[in-house]
Scaffold this motif. Structure first.
Motif, mmCIF file in Angstrom:
data_model
loop_
_atom_site.group_PDB
_atom_site.id
_atom_site.type_symbol
_atom_site.label_atom_id
_atom_site.label_comp_id
_atom_site.label_asym_id
_atom_site.label_seq_id
_atom_site.Cartn_x
_atom_site.Cartn_y
_atom_site.Cartn_z
ATOM 1 N N SER A 1 -3.356 -2.971 -5.696
ATOM 2 C CA SER A 1 -4.593 -2.259 -5.337
ATOM 3 C C SER A 1 -5.013 -1.246 -6.404
ATOM 4 O O SER A 1 -6.039 -0.579 -6.246
ATOM 5 N N LEU A 2 -4.237 -1.123 -7.478
ATOM 6 C CA LEU A 2 -4.538 -0.140 -8.517
ATOM 7 C C LEU A 2 -5.411 -0.755 -9.601
ATOM 8 O O LEU A 2 -5.352 -1.957 -9.850
ATOM 9 N N GLU B 1 0.810 -1.227 0.000
ATOM 10 C CA GLU B 1 0.000 0.000 0.000
ATOM 11 C C GLU B 1 0.840 1.273 0.000
ATOM 12 O O GLU B 1 0.316 2.360 0.211
ATOM 13 N N GLY C 1 -3.696 6.700 -6.098
ATOM 14 C CA GLY C 1 -2.992 5.495 -5.669
ATOM 15 C C GLY C 1 -1.676 5.299 -6.408
ATOM 16 O O GLY C 1 -0.645 4.956 -5.808
ATOM 17 N N GLN D 1 0.918 7.785 -5.156
ATOM 18 C CA GLN D 1 1.443 7.371 -3.852
ATOM 19 C C GLN D 1 2.504 6.295 -4.007
ATOM 20 O O GLN D 1 3.534 6.309 -3.313
ATOM 21 N N GLN D 2 2.282 5.342 -4.931
ATOM 22 C CA GLN D 2 3.265 4.278 -5.125
ATOM 23 C C GLN D 2 4.566 4.837 -5.700
ATOM 24 O O GLN D 2 5.653 4.367 -5.369
#
Length: 361
Positions: A175-176, A95, A148, A151-152
């Motif tokens: 999670s994307l 995450e 997302g 953030q990664q």
């Protein structure tokens, strides 16, 4: 930067059920990741791939075997294990795990020396933002103001800022959504290549593993069953189980006679000559679906009836029940395709890999 060498590493966990033996999560794994290369560790949930990553990071210690960065052994072989904070490993979790109370600049600068952190990271933050393809004005944003994928990328920038010897990525794109997953993964790959950083990515996504890696390491039940370049893993899997996991595969029993073999799809040409009963690994894209059925007066291929068509736009998957009862999968262009109930003929194109019964276990 350095290479990674894992040699005969084993790690077990005690069973929670009384009287049951410990679970061997990583079982005698040997893997070499060359300096500056990108390796994906591929396998289903529970196969031991994340445990292997945590052993390399130093969060867990091996029961046997050794782990070395370049010529330096960091765990095993009777040496005192090097703690995680001194291994110079960048770790990107699933995450991202950015600090929510810090802005992007402070997150990226977190692993830098204290003086650099106090100065806001200076040029290093700007360099890292450029490296992961984010605008310079993102430095003042909070994590909750980022998508997302952004953030990664910040999480990767944070891991690269201290110039680690190795970067470990634990399913960071899972999670994307599909489109963002692909673009983020490619940006991460470009950033790692630009810094010549040795990297290991854990994933259960076959497409991700094949498209990003220099080397794919396939794990099953704690063991490393194949480690090779992506094309070799796909075209020459070590056994039918690997073939069916890494991409889809049609595995049929057959009889080999030198360079050829016969099976439910007719005669096929083998990658290597062999004799006797075999299991034949055929990729669905090798199964040609003939809608016209004939070449002049000659019938081409094996007759069957289309059971199901899964349409993806660029291509489609066609499930066909052969007249003799075997069900096989073919992949073909989405431009012109059959419908359920259509009669077709199938034939195999290209070379086919054969496995003897002992290899198919």
């Amino acid at each position: 930067m350095s290479s990674l060498t894992v040699t005969g590493v084993t790690r077990s966990f005690p069973s929670t059920a009384p009287g049951r033996a410990a679970t061997r999560a990583v079982d005698d794994v040997t893997l070499h990741v060359p300096h500056g290369s990108f390796t994906t560790v591929l396998g289903p949930s529970g196969c031991g791939k994340t445990t292997l990553l945590r052993l390399v990071a130093g969060f867990l210690q091996p029961e046997s075997g050794s782990i070395a960065f370049g010529d330096e052994v960091v765990a095993g072989d009777g040496v005192r294990p090097m703690p995680p904070q001194t291994r110079r490993v960048g770790y990107v979790p699933q995450e991202g795990a950015l600090f929510p109370h810090l802005d992007v600049a402070a997150n990226i600068a977190f692993g830098l020396p204290r003086a650099a952190r106090a100065a806001g990271g200076g040029d290093r933050v700007a360099e890292m933002l450029d490296l992961v393809e984010l605008p310079a004005d993102f430095r003042d944003r909070r994590p909750d103001e980022l998508s997302g994928g952004q953030q990664q990328r910040v999480a990767l920038a944070r891991s690269l800022a201290p110039q680690p010897a190795l970067v470990l990525l634990d399913e960071p794109f899972s999670s994307l959504d599909a489109g963002l997953r692909g673009s983020t993964a490619r940006a991460v790959r470009r950033a790692l290549q630009a810094t010549n950083t040795t990297a290991v990515l854990v994933t259960h996504d076959q497409n991700e593993a094949l498209s990003l890696a220099d080397q794919v390491a396939v794990m099953r039940a704690g063991r490393l069953v194949q480690s090779a370049p992506p094309s070799e893993v796909y075209l020459s899997p070590t056994d039918p189980a690997v073939a069916e996991f890494v991409g889809r595969a049609v595995v049929l029993p057959g009889t080999a006679d030198a360079a050829h073999a016969t099976c439910a799809l007719g005669e096929v040409v083998l990658t290597e000559p062999t004799e006797g009963p075999v299991s034949l690994m055929i990729r669905p894209e090798q199964v040609h679906v003939d809608l016209s059925h004939t070449a002049g007066d000659k019938v081409i291929g094996v007759r069957g009836t289309v059971e199901e068509v899964s349409y993806y736009g660029h291509d489609c998957a066609v499930q066909v029940r052969l007249d003799e009862g075997t069900s096989v999968l073919a992949r073909m262009s989405g431009v012109l395709h059959p419908a359920a109930g259509d009669r077709v003929h199938l034939r195999v194109t290209g070379l086919v890999r054969a496995y003897h019964p002992t290899e198919a276990l």
